[in-house]
Design a protein around this motif. Sequence first.
Motif, short mmCIF file in Angstrom:
data_model
loop_
_atom_site.label_atom_id
_atom_site.label_comp_id
_atom_site.label_asym_id
_atom_site.label_seq_id
_atom_site.Cartn_x
_atom_site.Cartn_y
_atom_site.Cartn_z
N VAL A 9 0.71 -1.26 -0.01
CA VAL A 9 -0.20 0.11 0.03
C VAL A 9 0.82 1.28 0.01
O VAL A 9 0.80 2.06 -0.68
CB VAL A 9 -1.02 -0.01 1.35
CG1 VAL A 9 -1.59 1.22 1.35
CG2 VAL A 9 -2.00 -1.13 1.08
N VAL A 10 1.82 1.26 0.93
CA VAL A 10 2.74 2.42 1.04
C VAL A 10 3.66 2.53 -0.26
O VAL A 10 3.81 3.71 -0.83
CB VAL A 10 3.84 2.42 1.88
CG1 VAL A 10 4.86 3.32 2.18
CG2 VAL A 10 2.95 2.37 3.42
N GLN A 11 4.03 1.42 -0.83
CA GLN A 11 4.79 1.49 -2.12
C GLN A 11 3.94 2.27 -3.37
O GLN A 11 4.26 2.94 -4.32
CB GLN A 11 5.19 0.14 -2.80
CG GLN A 11 6.44 -0.37 -1.69
CD GLN A 11 6.80 -1.77 -1.89
OE1 GLN A 11 5.86 -2.32 -2.33
NE2 GLN A 11 8.06 -1.95 -1.52
N ALA A 12 2.56 1.50 -3.44
CA ALA A 12 1.65 2.21 -4.30
C ALA A 12 1.32 3.82 -3.99
O ALA A 12 1.37 4.72 -4.93
CB ALA A 12 0.24 1.52 -4.18
N ALA A 13 1.27 4.25 -2.86
CA ALA A 13 1.12 5.71 -2.62
C ALA A 13 2.51 6.39 -2.97
O ALA A 13 2.12 7.23 -3.61
CB ALA A 13 0.82 5.96 -1.08
N VAL A 14 3.35 5.89 -2.54
CA VAL A 14 4.61 6.74 -3.24
C VAL A 14 4.68 6.50 -4.66
O VAL A 14 5.21 7.54 -5.33
CB VAL A 14 5.81 5.86 -2.64
CG1 VAL A 14 7.34 6.23 -3.14
CG2 VAL A 14 6.07 6.13 -1.35
N VAL A 48 -6.95 7.29 1.99
CA VAL A 48 -7.05 5.90 1.08
C VAL A 48 -5.49 5.78 0.64
O VAL A 48 -5.32 4.54 0.61
CB VAL A 48 -8.05 6.46 0.06
CG1 VAL A 48 -8.08 5.41 -0.90
CG2 VAL A 48 -9.54 6.74 0.58
N ALA A 49 -4.81 6.89 0.25
CA ALA A 49 -3.59 6.61 -0.21
C ALA A 49 -2.64 5.51 0.83
O ALA A 49 -1.74 4.73 0.39
CB ALA A 49 -2.78 7.68 -0.73
N ILE A 50 -2.67 6.13 1.91
CA ILE A 50 -1.83 5.39 3.06
C ILE A 50 -2.45 4.29 3.73
O ILE A 50 -1.68 3.35 4.22
CB ILE A 50 -1.51 6.41 4.18
CG1 ILE A 50 -2.53 6.76 5.43
CG2 ILE A 50 -0.66 7.74 3.74
CD1 ILE A 50 -1.92 7.34 6.30
N ALA A 76 1.51 5.89 11.64
CA ALA A 76 2.64 5.49 12.13
C ALA A 76 3.18 4.30 11.36
O ALA A 76 4.43 4.23 11.18
CB ALA A 76 2.42 5.46 13.48
N ARG A 77 2.28 3.42 10.87
CA ARG A 77 2.89 2.18 10.28
C ARG A 77 3.43 2.51 8.99
O ARG A 77 4.27 1.73 8.37
CB ARG A 77 1.49 1.40 9.93
CG ARG A 77 1.79 0.28 9.12
CD ARG A 77 0.45 -0.62 8.83
NE ARG A 77 -0.29 0.05 7.89
CZ ARG A 77 -1.44 0.06 7.61
NH1 ARG A 77 -2.20 -1.11 8.05
NH2 ARG A 77 -2.28 0.75 6.67
#
Length: 186
Positions: A9-14, A48-50, A76-77
């Motif tokens: 999810v974080v990689q997609a947001a980035v 939604v992004a994070i 935080a995650r």
Amino acid sequence: MTKDHPREVVQAAVAAHGEDTVIDWAVAFLTGEISGEAAYGAELPKLVAITGSANPGGWKAPVDPVNYYWIRVWAARVFLYLWRDDVVDALLAVEDDPAWRVREHVARITAQRELGQLVDGLLPMLEHELPRVRAAAVRAIGVAGESEHVEAVEELAGDPDHTVRAAVERALARLSERLGPRSPRC
């Protein structure tokens, strides 16, 4: 429907918004700069992004404010997967967050990133009622603590929970490895 791992999810947001933007959003959610109402309102695209979900908690609208602390947990995650040195200031600001899950994530991040400047703020967690919180604090202190923190960890050697006792054993070994053996007490 398969839920993506938080890392994905974080990689997609980035990929969609850029690393600095995602970090800035996570800091704003974590510190309350973006309120819970705004997170489920005008700022929902950032949430939604994070989190990877338009309703990460699965709650009915409107979201009960009692659940807003989850926004800080999810923010935080992000720092388990992304980092920028100024994030330490945000973590320092929330190390006494009223939500134990936020404090637990601060401990996890402290351990992962070896953030010695956060260790003193974790000491109250050693007395928390939940074993998982005590264990997270012990692990972080083992990784990032100094000699003045050893005694606080040692005090949990007889903890009623086996996971805490195991964390204490590993933390003390790690502290000894990093700091050298303790000198005998007078």
